[in-house]
Design an enzyme around this catalytic site. Structure first.
Site, PDB file in Angstrom:
ATOM      1  N   CYS B 159       3.680   7.308  -1.360  1.00  0.00           N
ATOM      2  CA  CYS B 159       4.312   7.812  -0.126  1.00  0.00           C
ATOM      3  C   CYS B 159       5.780   7.462   0.019  1.00  0.00           C
ATOM      4  O   CYS B 159       6.412   7.873   0.986  1.00  0.00           O
ATOM      5  CB  CYS B 159       3.498   7.362   1.078  1.00  0.00           C
ATOM      6  SG  CYS B 159       1.789   7.932   0.936  1.00  0.00           S
ATOM      7  N   HIS B 292       8.035   4.189   9.262  1.00  0.00           N
ATOM      8  CA  HIS B 292       7.007   4.844   8.447  1.00  0.00           C
ATOM      9  C   HIS B 292       5.842   5.206   9.375  1.00  0.00           C
ATOM     10  O   HIS B 292       5.331   6.309   9.306  1.00  0.00           O
ATOM     11  CB  HIS B 292       6.575   3.907   7.314  1.00  0.00           C
ATOM     12  CG  HIS B 292       5.671   4.552   6.316  1.00  0.00           C
ATOM     13  ND1 HIS B 292       6.013   5.706   5.654  1.00  0.00           N
ATOM     14  CD2 HIS B 292       4.436   4.214   5.867  1.00  0.00           C
ATOM     15  CE1 HIS B 292       5.017   6.059   4.838  1.00  0.00           C
ATOM     16  NE2 HIS B 292       4.053   5.174   4.955  1.00  0.00           N
ATOM     17  N   HIS B 327       1.169  12.781   8.039  1.00  0.00           N
ATOM     18  CA  HIS B 327       1.814  11.992   6.989  1.00  0.00           C
ATOM     19  C   HIS B 327       2.013  12.886   5.771  1.00  0.00           C
ATOM     20  O   HIS B 327       1.054  13.247   5.090  1.00  0.00           O
ATOM     21  CB  HIS B 327       0.933  10.784   6.647  1.00  0.00           C
ATOM     22  CG  HIS B 327       1.576   9.820   5.693  1.00  0.00           C
ATOM     23  ND1 HIS B 327       2.835  10.020   5.172  1.00  0.00           N
ATOM     24  CD2 HIS B 327       1.122   8.649   5.176  1.00  0.00           C
ATOM     25  CE1 HIS B 327       3.128   9.021   4.373  1.00  0.00           C
ATOM     26  NE2 HIS B 327       2.108   8.164   4.352  1.00  0.00           N
TER      27      HIS B 327
END
Lengths: 303, 401
Positions: B159, B292, B327
């Site tokens: 990620c 994040h 996400h």
């Protein structure tokens, strides 16, 4: 800028004798069209408690990394930079196979966790408690070249003093079957193999095998091999060098290490060992030239 | 060379819009793109996702790609964002031929493979499609419509892939290897990683609520984002107008667990600290943090701890934009970097939608509208499995005058 960069140590697990340089004088002759690697006894390196949940590629990566670091006399590297064209295929195929055969329920996360490409770099970092720069490149046969270039850039910018750089790819039976179907592996060519290569780069020349004079990765294919070779030497400041130069190419090394997307890493490893053993003064590696990009690396004796 | 690398182009696509204009509208109107999936074939249709509301056929039509050609969805999304980034930077084919393309992805072309895996094993199916499976296949398919870059590579750090692509791009410029680097990442939804995240039990069956006491996991999203970085002298010579500057960055490893973050957020702390150091700035210079903030209990607690270690009691406005897009995994670092550029240029703080109640030790995110805010410097965080934690420090053009 530019700092000088040295290769302190380099080791491999491949179809040749693992963690050794016997291939230089007496390479194992390759036969057939598919060869798994000759693995060392993993329990000599990793306690079974730790290796129980690691796939084969992770075990190989851990062993080559830790042996390379030990040979370089470094406990925790400033950076861990890894190349892998396909990642841990054993785990990817297991997870994907389950989804395709059994549907989307009752899946366990272990194979998924180990199938992300960066699992190799991060597992090594966890084992070494290495909080520094950590990166993973997955770009076909230039995965290793990209990782090596990154390490050189980090050093030239003064961000790190040393780095563990590796490249790891496995060829499971399923991968072999699929890539044969795709035409990547074919009969009559070098056999499909696997490779795990780790090396330690440092700005400290003490005990190093050789100096890394230049590294580049390029997409262009228009130039001839001769031009690439001459330009690489010029870039490395060796245009007028008249000594003993060896050119290491896929053609020369696939009979020894087989065909694998990590082959350029084996070529740089081999070049470092040959310069380190005094077999030549300068090695020019032109790797991955049958693919879509080439990795050009120049190594020389320390001077 | 000091940092302060001009960002002369940007492009973005996600569940809240194709292009910077639509994206900005959605952010200002607090419009979430999370909902039921329409295009991904999965048994888990009940899991909300931030799917881009365009089919592969529509994406191909937008890109002028023949309908019968099979292209990974990751590349189809990447092409949209890359087109906008190259356009805003005003790059010619000649510029591209000397530039580097650094793209982050993890999923790559697995959407193609997961439909055909059993066929491949039995030697059936179009074998050329196998070459689209790996990350490189996707990167090459993304850049193909725009010409040949001098150098391309793919970063795959889960990620944080796109954030690390931007960092590598900046280092290539600082080392003098390239004058122009196009960097970012792309990632589509796939059955493979939807099931991977589901098996880890970190997906919420409701819309995600980053930093909220009741947060119960993330929603997956998809999209792409690219920025064009250019050396200051080259940008000046070309007459390129910066949208913002990349003035610092940090890459650190949490070295704690393959899929969980350390309780004190060691990797996140180190990444943000390095970003501040490289920029020569102090925590009090930061006007906004794009966290994040995935909305998993673990990430948001760990990231809050790391933010407290950096900022102490003087916490700047912080928000997660995962409630808009889900996400977007490998692409999140560059998609959210573009969000930060939009926030700086328009002077607003993206509201952390979904948040109601703070949790003990958690940061209180931006929850009210604010316009006309002067935002000089922002931190943009992206953390990946394996503890690959990165932070970008972006600065508005005003700070460089």
């Amino acid at each position: 800028m530019p700092e000088r960069i040295f290769i302190k140590s380099a080791c491999q697990i491949s179809c040749q004798s693992p963690l050794a340089e016997e291939w230089i004088d007496s390479p194992v002759a390759l036969s057939g069209n598919y060869l798994r690697s000759q693995d060392p006894k993993f329990s000599d390196f990793i306690p079974p408690m730790h290796s129980r949940r690691m796939g084969l590629l992770l075990k190989r990566a851990v062993v080559t990394s830790e042996v390379a670091l030990r040979k370089a006399g470094i406990t925790v590297p400033d950076a861990i930079i890894t190349g892998t064209a396909l990642g841990c295929m054993e785990n990817t195929e297991k997870f994907l196979g389950k989804i395709c055969r059994e549907g989307e329920n009752m899946l366990s996360p272990t194979d998924f966790m180990q199938s992300t490409h960066n699992t190799i770099s991060s597992l090594i970092a966890i084992r070494l408690h290495a909080n520094g720069y950590n990166c993973t490149y997955s770009h076909g046969e230039s995965s290793f070249g990209s990782a090596l270039l990154d390490a050189a850039v980090q050093m030239r910018l003064g961000k790190i003093r040393n780095a563990l750089v590796g490249c790891h790819d496995e060829t499971t039976e399923e991968t072999f079957r699929i890539l044969t179907h795709a035409g990547y592996f074919s009969e009559g060519e070098a056999p499909a193999t696997e490779l795990s290569v780790s090396m330690v780069l440092s700005t400290d020349p003490d005990g190093a095998l050789c100096e890394l004079r230049s590294v580049s990765v390029e997409n262009s294919h228009s130039r001839t091999a001769d031009d690439v070779y001459r330009e690489a030497l010029a870039k490395a400041g060796l245009a007028d060098f008249r000594g003993d130069v060896k050119i290491l190419s896929d053609e020369g090394f696939s009979p020894i290490f087989g065909k694998n997307l990590s082959l350029p890493a084996a070529e740089v490893y081999a070049g470092a060992q040959m310069v380190g053993n005094g077999r030549c003064s300068v090695a020019v590696i032109v790797g991955g030239s049958c693919g879509r990009s080439r990795t050009v690396v120049v190594l020389s004796e320390k001077c | 060379m000091p940092l302060g690398i001009p960002i002369v182009g940007a492009g973005v696509i996600s569940a809240i819009g194709n292009g910077m204009h639509r994206t900005l509208e959605s952010l200002l109107e607090k419009r979430s793109g999370i909902g039921p999936v329409r295009y991904l074939t999965t048994e888990h249709g009940d899991l909300p996702c931030g799917e881009v509301p365009l089919s592969n056929a529509e994406l191909k039509e937008l890109a002028g790609i023949p309908q019968d050609r099979i292209v990974p969805r990751t590349a189809l999304l990447g092409i949209q964002a890359l087109h906008e980034a190259l356009g805003t930077a005003g790059l010619s084919r000649e510029d591209i031929s000397k530039a580097a393309f650094i793209s982050g992805t993890t999923v790559g072309g697995i959407d193609i493979t997961e439909d055909r895996f059993l066929d491949y094993l039995s030697g059936k199916g179009d074998p050329s499609l196998i070459l689209l499976h790996d990350c490189r296949g996707t990167t090459d398919a993304t850049s193909a419509p725009f010409g040949d870059f001098a150098f391309s590579t793919t970063i795959s750090t889960a990620c944080s892939s796109a954030a690390n692509a931007i960092i590598y791009g900046a280092d290539l410029i600082r080392a003098g290897l390239f004058d122009i680097v196009v960097a970012g990442g792309a990632e589509s939804l796939s059955r493979y990683h939807l099931n991977g995240f589901n098996s880890l039990m970190i997906l919420d069956r409701e819309k995600c609520r980053p930093f909220d006491e009741t947060r119960n996991g993330l929603n997956l999203g998809e999209g792409a984002g690219y920025v064009v970085l250019e050396s200051p002298s080259h940008a000046e010579k070309r007459g390129a107008k910066p949208l913002a500057f990349l003035s610092g960055y940090g890459n650190a490893c949490d070295a704690f667990h393959q899929t969980a973050s350390s309780p004190e957020g060691d990797g996140a702390f180190l990444a943000m600290k390095e970003a501040l150091q490289t920029a020569g700035l102090t925590p009090s210079d930061i006007d906004y943090v794009n966290a994040h903030g995935t909305s998993t209990p673990n990430n948001d607690a760990s990231e809050s701890a790391a933010l407290r270690r950096i900022f102490g009691d003087n916490m700047p406005p912080v928000s997660s934009t995962k409630g808009y897009t889900g996400h977007t995994t490998s692409a999140s670092g560059s998609i959210e970097a573009v969000f930060c550029i939009l926030a700086m240029r328009e002077g607003f703080l993206p509201v952390n939608i979904g948040w109601k109640t703070p949790f003990e030790g958690g940061i209180v995110p931006v929850h009210e509208d604010s316009r006309g805010v002067r935002i000089g410097h922002v931190l943009c965080n992206a953390f990946g499995f394996g503890g690959n934690d990165s932070s970008l420090l972006l600065s508005s053009v005003n700070t460089m005058k």
